[in-house]
Design a protein around this motif. Structure first.
Motif, PDB file in Angstrom:
ATOM      1  N   VAL A  96      28.625  -1.030  -5.236  1.00 24.88           N
ATOM      2  CA  VAL A  96      27.752  -0.591  -4.142  1.00 24.88           C
ATOM      3  C   VAL A  96      26.293  -0.630  -4.598  1.00 24.88           C
ATOM      4  CG1 VAL A  96      27.143   1.347  -2.633  1.00 24.88           C
ATOM      5  CG2 VAL A  96      29.557   0.821  -3.089  1.00 24.88           C
ATOM      6  N   VAL A  97      26.036  -0.114  -5.781  1.00 24.40           N
ATOM      7  CA  VAL A  97      24.671  -0.126  -6.323  1.00 24.40           C
ATOM      8  C   VAL A  97      24.169  -1.568  -6.429  1.00 24.40           C
ATOM      9  CG1 VAL A  97      23.262   0.390  -8.353  1.00 24.40           C
ATOM     10  CG2 VAL A  97      24.955   2.051  -7.544  1.00 24.40           C
ATOM     11  N   GLY A 104      15.527  -2.762  -0.004  1.00 23.95           N
ATOM     12  CA  GLY A 104      15.275  -1.415   0.494  1.00 23.95           C
ATOM     13  C   GLY A 104      15.572  -1.238   1.970  1.00 23.95           C
ATOM     14  N   ALA A 105      15.753  -2.339   2.712  1.00 17.44           N
ATOM     15  CA  ALA A 105      16.046  -2.243   4.140  1.00 17.44           C
ATOM     16  C   ALA A 105      17.527  -1.984   4.398  1.00 17.44           C
ATOM     17  CB  ALA A 105      15.623  -3.520   4.859  1.00 17.44           C
ATOM     18  N   ARG A 106      18.362  -2.300   3.447  1.00 17.77           N
ATOM     19  CA  ARG A 106      19.804  -2.078   3.621  1.00 17.77           C
ATOM     20  C   ARG A 106      20.134  -0.619   3.400  1.00 17.77           C
ATOM     21  NH1 ARG A 106      23.478  -6.438   0.845  1.00 17.77           N
ATOM     22  NH2 ARG A 106      24.579  -6.451   2.830  1.00 17.77           N
ATOM     23  N   GLN A 146      17.227   7.860   0.686  1.00 19.40           N
ATOM     24  CA  GLN A 146      16.995   7.377   2.052  1.00 19.40           C
ATOM     25  C   GLN A 146      17.842   6.156   2.391  1.00 19.40           C
ATOM     26  OE1 GLN A 146      14.634   7.650  -0.279  1.00 19.40           O
ATOM     27  NE2 GLN A 146      13.494   5.746  -0.484  1.00 19.40           N
ATOM     28  N   GLN A 147      18.476   5.541   1.418  1.00 17.90           N
ATOM     29  CA  GLN A 147      19.361   4.403   1.676  1.00 17.90           C
ATOM     30  C   GLN A 147      20.810   4.835   1.893  1.00 17.90           C
ATOM     31  OE1 GLN A 147      17.756   1.602  -1.623  1.00 17.90           O
ATOM     32  NE2 GLN A 147      18.746   0.302  -0.113  1.00 17.90           N
ATOM     33  N   VAL A 148      21.089   6.121   1.769  1.00 18.37           N
ATOM     34  CA  VAL A 148      22.461   6.622   1.903  1.00 18.37           C
ATOM     35  C   VAL A 148      22.565   7.452   3.176  1.00 18.37           C
ATOM     36  CG1 VAL A 148      24.323   7.904   0.801  1.00 18.37           C
ATOM     37  CG2 VAL A 148      22.652   6.699  -0.617  1.00 18.37           C
ATOM     38  N   LEU A 149      23.381   6.992   4.104  1.00 12.57           N
ATOM     39  CA  LEU A 149      23.614   7.686   5.367  1.00 12.57           C
ATOM     40  C   LEU A 149      25.032   8.234   5.384  1.00 12.57           C
ATOM     41  CD1 LEU A 149      22.160   4.921   7.718  1.00 12.57           C
ATOM     42  CD2 LEU A 149      20.955   6.899   6.780  1.00 12.57           C
ATOM     43  N   MET A 150      25.216   9.367   6.057  1.00 15.47           N
ATOM     44  CA  MET A 150      26.549   9.960   6.168  1.00 15.47           C
ATOM     45  C   MET A 150      26.898  10.141   7.637  1.00 15.47           C
ATOM     46  SD  MET A 150      26.820  12.825   3.109  1.00 15.47           S
ATOM     47  CE  MET A 150      26.365  14.097   4.225  1.00 15.47           C
ATOM     48  N   ARG A 151      28.148   9.819   7.973  1.00 12.63           N
ATOM     49  CA  ARG A 151      28.677  10.041   9.318  1.00 12.63           C
ATOM     50  C   ARG A 151      29.388  11.372   9.384  1.00 12.63           C
ATOM     51  NH1 ARG A 151      32.948   6.982  10.937  1.00 12.63           N
ATOM     52  NH2 ARG A 151      32.425   7.431  13.088  1.00 12.63           N
ATOM     53  N   LYS A 152      29.592  11.827  10.607  1.00 12.94           N
ATOM     54  CA  LYS A 152      30.396  13.022  10.837  1.00 12.94           C
ATOM     55  C   LYS A 152      31.818  12.741  10.354  1.00 12.94           C
ATOM     56  CE  LYS A 152      32.155  15.888  14.558  1.00 12.94           C
ATOM     57  NZ  LYS A 152      32.266  16.034  16.001  1.00 12.94           N
ATOM     58  N   PRO A 153      32.424  13.679   9.603  1.00  8.56           N
ATOM     59  CA  PRO A 153      33.805  13.473   9.143  1.00  8.56           C
ATOM     60  C   PRO A 153      34.754  13.315  10.318  1.00  8.56           C
ATOM     61  CG  PRO A 153      32.806  15.348   8.051  1.00  8.56           C
ATOM     62  CD  PRO A 153      31.874  14.942   9.143  1.00  8.56           C
ATOM     63  N   GLU A 154      35.801  12.549  10.102  1.00  8.47           N
ATOM     64  CA  GLU A 154      36.788  12.398  11.163  1.00  8.47           C
ATOM     65  C   GLU A 154      38.202  12.418  10.606  1.00  8.47           C
ATOM     66  OE1 GLU A 154      37.204   8.050  12.658  1.00  8.47           O
ATOM     67  OE2 GLU A 154      35.082   8.373  12.260  1.00  8.47           O
ATOM     68  N   ILE A 170      32.828   3.284   2.178  1.00  7.08           N
ATOM     69  CA  ILE A 170      31.416   2.939   1.996  1.00  7.08           C
ATOM     70  C   ILE A 170      31.195   1.550   2.605  1.00  7.08           C
ATOM     71  CG2 ILE A 170      29.581   2.580   0.319  1.00  7.08           C
ATOM     72  CD1 ILE A 170      31.276   4.264  -1.661  1.00  7.08           C
ATOM     73  N   ARG A 171      30.261   1.482   3.536  1.00  4.00           N
ATOM     74  CA  ARG A 171      29.934   0.219   4.189  1.00  4.00           C
ATOM     75  C   ARG A 171      28.428  -0.018   4.104  1.00  4.00           C
ATOM     76  NH1 ARG A 171      34.255   1.920   7.148  1.00  4.00           N
ATOM     77  NH2 ARG A 171      35.756   0.336   7.741  1.00  4.00           N
ATOM     78  N   ILE A 172      28.059  -1.273   3.991  1.00  9.06           N
ATOM     79  CA  ILE A 172      26.656  -1.668   4.077  1.00  9.06           C
ATOM     80  C   ILE A 172      26.328  -1.833   5.564  1.00  9.06           C
ATOM     81  CG2 ILE A 172      24.955  -3.434   3.508  1.00  9.06           C
ATOM     82  CD1 ILE A 172      25.909  -1.943   1.054  1.00  9.06           C
ATOM     83  N   VAL A 173      25.245  -1.214   5.990  1.00 16.45           N
ATOM     84  CA  VAL A 173      24.817  -1.337   7.392  1.00 16.45           C
ATOM     85  C   VAL A 173      23.338  -1.703   7.420  1.00 16.45           C
ATOM     86  CG1 VAL A 173      26.538   0.260   8.326  1.00 16.45           C
ATOM     87  CG2 VAL A 173      24.342   1.148   7.568  1.00 16.45           C
ATOM     88  N   ASP A 174      22.978  -2.416   8.467  1.00 12.79           N
ATOM     89  CA  ASP A 174      21.565  -2.716   8.695  1.00 12.79           C
ATOM     90  C   ASP A 174      21.086  -1.807   9.803  1.00 12.79           C
ATOM     91  OD1 ASP A 174      21.285  -4.833   6.810  1.00 12.79           O
ATOM     92  OD2 ASP A 174      22.476  -6.084   8.151  1.00 12.79           O
ATOM     93  N   VAL A 175      20.099  -0.997   9.498  1.00  6.94           N
ATOM     94  CA  VAL A 175      19.556  -0.052  10.460  1.00  6.94           C
ATOM     95  C   VAL A 175      18.165  -0.530  10.845  1.00  6.94           C
ATOM     96  CG1 VAL A 175      18.905   2.363  10.854  1.00  6.94           C
ATOM     97  CG2 VAL A 175      20.876   1.814   9.417  1.00  6.94           C
ATOM     98  N   PRO A 176      17.900  -0.640  12.157  1.00  6.60           N
ATOM     99  CA  PRO A 176      16.570  -1.111  12.583  1.00  6.60           C
ATOM    100  C   PRO A 176      15.467  -0.146  12.220  1.00  6.60           C
ATOM    101  CG  PRO A 176      17.955  -0.543  14.484  1.00  6.60           C
ATOM    102  CD  PRO A 176      18.778  -0.345  13.258  1.00  6.60           C
TER     103      PRO A 176
END
Length: 176
Positions: A96-97, A104-106, A146-154, A170-176
């Motif tokens: 992942v690293v 830095g955009a990912r 700031q590159q690590v986002l967390m979703r609500k647990p499910e 863990i997924r790579i996402v592109d955030v606008p």
């Protein structure tokens, strides 16, 4: 000194040693029980992550509303009732690293899952603590917070095993 006095001295000495050992064992046992009842390192990890990045712990705990798409880059599995990232997860975290390096955009999206048995609130909190532990491990490995986002647990549904339910994807996402 008579033999009776020596016997009494030995008895007192043995009693002192026995009592000291018993108190020590009870202290160790009490520490172990207290430690096992707490979530291992999640609050400390959150504080450490926030301190390292200059953010507050509350800001670091913001959950995003993103739907994961595509395959997971890594999946980390956890023991029952545990939020500790294992040493066996080091290779997955290194991938992942590596995937985030230099871009830095990912962003990486952490999705914590739990099974549907037991108390839903406790399960959701444990899944969140697991995601926080993964986030802390990534930050320690050099990924900016700031590159690590967390979703609500499910909750996991379907026919998977209990082990599969105790995971963080863990997924790579592109955030606008």
């Amino acid at each position: 000194m008579s033999d009776d006095d020596r016997d009494d001295s030995r008895k007192v000495g043995l009693w002192v040693v026995f009592t000291s050992v018993a108190v020590l064992l009870l202290g160790v046992l009490g520490f172990a029980v207290t430690r096992s009842l707490k979530s291992p390192s999640a609050p400390a990890a959150t504080t450490a992550v926030a301190a390292a990045s200059g953010a507050s712990a509350e800001a670091a705990d913001v959950l995003v509303d993103l739907t994961p798409t595509g395959p997971a880059l890594a999946v980390l599995y956890f023991e029952t009732g545990s939020a500790s990232v294992g040493a066996e997860d080091a290779a997955a975290l290194a991938e992942v690293v590596k995937a985030l390096a230099g871009d830095g955009a990912r962003r990486v999206l952490l999705s914590g899952y739990h099974d549907s048995t037991g108390d839903p609130a406790m399960n959701a909190e444990l899944a969140k603590q697991r995601a926080k532990a993964v986030r802390a491990a990534l930050v320690v490995a050099g990924v900016p917070l700031q590159q690590v986002l967390m979703r609500k647990p499910e909750s996991t549904t379907g026919s998977g095993t209990d082990r599969e339910a105790r995971r963080v994807e863990i997924r790579i996402v592109d955030v606008p």
